[in-house]
Design a protein around this motif. Structure first.
Motif, mmCIF file in Angstrom:
data_model
loop_
_atom_site.group_PDB
_atom_site.id
_atom_site.type_symbol
_atom_site.label_atom_id
_atom_site.label_comp_id
_atom_site.label_asym_id
_atom_site.label_seq_id
_atom_site.Cartn_x
_atom_site.Cartn_y
_atom_site.Cartn_z
ATOM 1 N N VAL A 64 0.856 -34.463 12.780
ATOM 2 C CA VAL A 64 0.120 -33.494 13.445
ATOM 3 C C VAL A 64 0.030 -33.693 15.038
ATOM 4 O O VAL A 64 -0.154 -32.506 15.646
ATOM 5 N N ALA A 65 0.024 -34.880 15.665
ATOM 6 C CA ALA A 65 0.077 -34.861 17.208
ATOM 7 C C ALA A 65 1.481 -34.250 17.687
ATOM 8 O O ALA A 65 1.653 -33.573 18.449
ATOM 9 N N GLU A 110 4.953 -24.884 8.207
ATOM 10 C CA GLU A 110 4.160 -25.961 8.443
ATOM 11 C C GLU A 110 2.955 -25.910 7.477
ATOM 12 O O GLU A 110 2.640 -27.057 6.861
ATOM 13 N N TRP A 111 2.229 -25.107 7.539
ATOM 14 C CA TRP A 111 1.071 -24.845 7.014
ATOM 15 C C TRP A 111 0.981 -24.758 5.356
ATOM 16 O O TRP A 111 0.413 -25.747 4.700
ATOM 17 N N LYS A 112 2.241 -24.262 4.657
ATOM 18 C CA LYS A 112 2.418 -23.991 3.405
ATOM 19 C C LYS A 112 3.084 -25.566 2.734
ATOM 20 O O LYS A 112 2.778 -26.198 1.809
ATOM 21 N N LYS A 113 3.690 -26.266 4.048
ATOM 22 C CA LYS A 113 4.409 -27.478 3.407
ATOM 23 C C LYS A 113 3.273 -28.615 3.511
ATOM 24 O O LYS A 113 3.625 -29.668 3.061
ATOM 25 N N GLY A 114 2.216 -28.258 3.907
ATOM 26 C CA GLY A 114 0.965 -29.148 4.068
ATOM 27 C C GLY A 114 0.900 -30.350 5.191
ATOM 28 O O GLY A 114 0.206 -31.276 5.264
ATOM 29 N N LEU A 116 -0.364 -29.781 7.956
ATOM 30 C CA LEU A 116 -1.459 -29.827 8.677
ATOM 31 C C LEU A 116 -2.591 -30.199 7.990
ATOM 32 O O LEU A 116 -3.782 -30.161 8.371
ATOM 33 N N ASP A 117 -2.674 -30.604 6.570
ATOM 34 C CA ASP A 117 -3.592 -31.282 5.803
ATOM 35 C C ASP A 117 -3.652 -32.733 6.054
ATOM 36 O O ASP A 117 -2.949 -33.364 6.212
ATOM 37 N N TRP A 118 -5.081 -33.147 6.190
ATOM 38 C CA TRP A 118 -5.426 -34.533 6.325
ATOM 39 C C TRP A 118 -6.293 -34.821 5.314
ATOM 40 O O TRP A 118 -7.373 -34.566 5.269
#
Length: 119
Positions: A64-65, A110-114, A116-118
């Protein structure tokens, strides 16, 4: 070139070194020479540490960083373009639209690959 032109630069450097030396000297003179037990004790938010300071971080934190830095820098490229918008014309406008399209596609990927999910 006249060497007298470099006198203000040399004077600035000498004054800066002198101010630094004076500050370091005053710090050595005014610092307490004996540290008490409370000052030498480890602390974390006012109480003793309950875990090792060398614990491992989750890889998602670094991901994420890195993604934040990547997208933040890409958005920073838009500021010079916005300032020179009148000068770049239609070709510059189309180039930025292509750049933004690639940026949005990468963000959606990147969003679809997850990434950015935490969880």
């Amino acid at each position: 070139m006249n060497l007298a032109q470099y006198l203000p630069v040399l004077l600035f450097i000498l004054v800066g070194l002198a101010v630094g030396a004076v500050c370091l000297g005053m710090g050595q003179l005014l610092m307490p020479h004996k540290a008490d037990a409370a000052k030498n004790s480890p602390y974390e938010c006012g109480f003793e540490a309950f875990e090792d300071a060398r614990m491992k971080f989750d890889v998602r934190y670094y991901l994420v960083a890195i993604l934040f830095i990547l997208f933040d820098l890409e958005i920073a490229f838009l500021f010079p373009w916005a300032v020179a918008l009148k000068d770049v014309g239609v070709a510059g406008f189309v180039a930025v639209l292509i750049f933004l399209t690639i940026l949005v596609v990468g963000f959606i990927y990147e969003w679809k690959k997850g990434a950015l999910d935490w969880e």
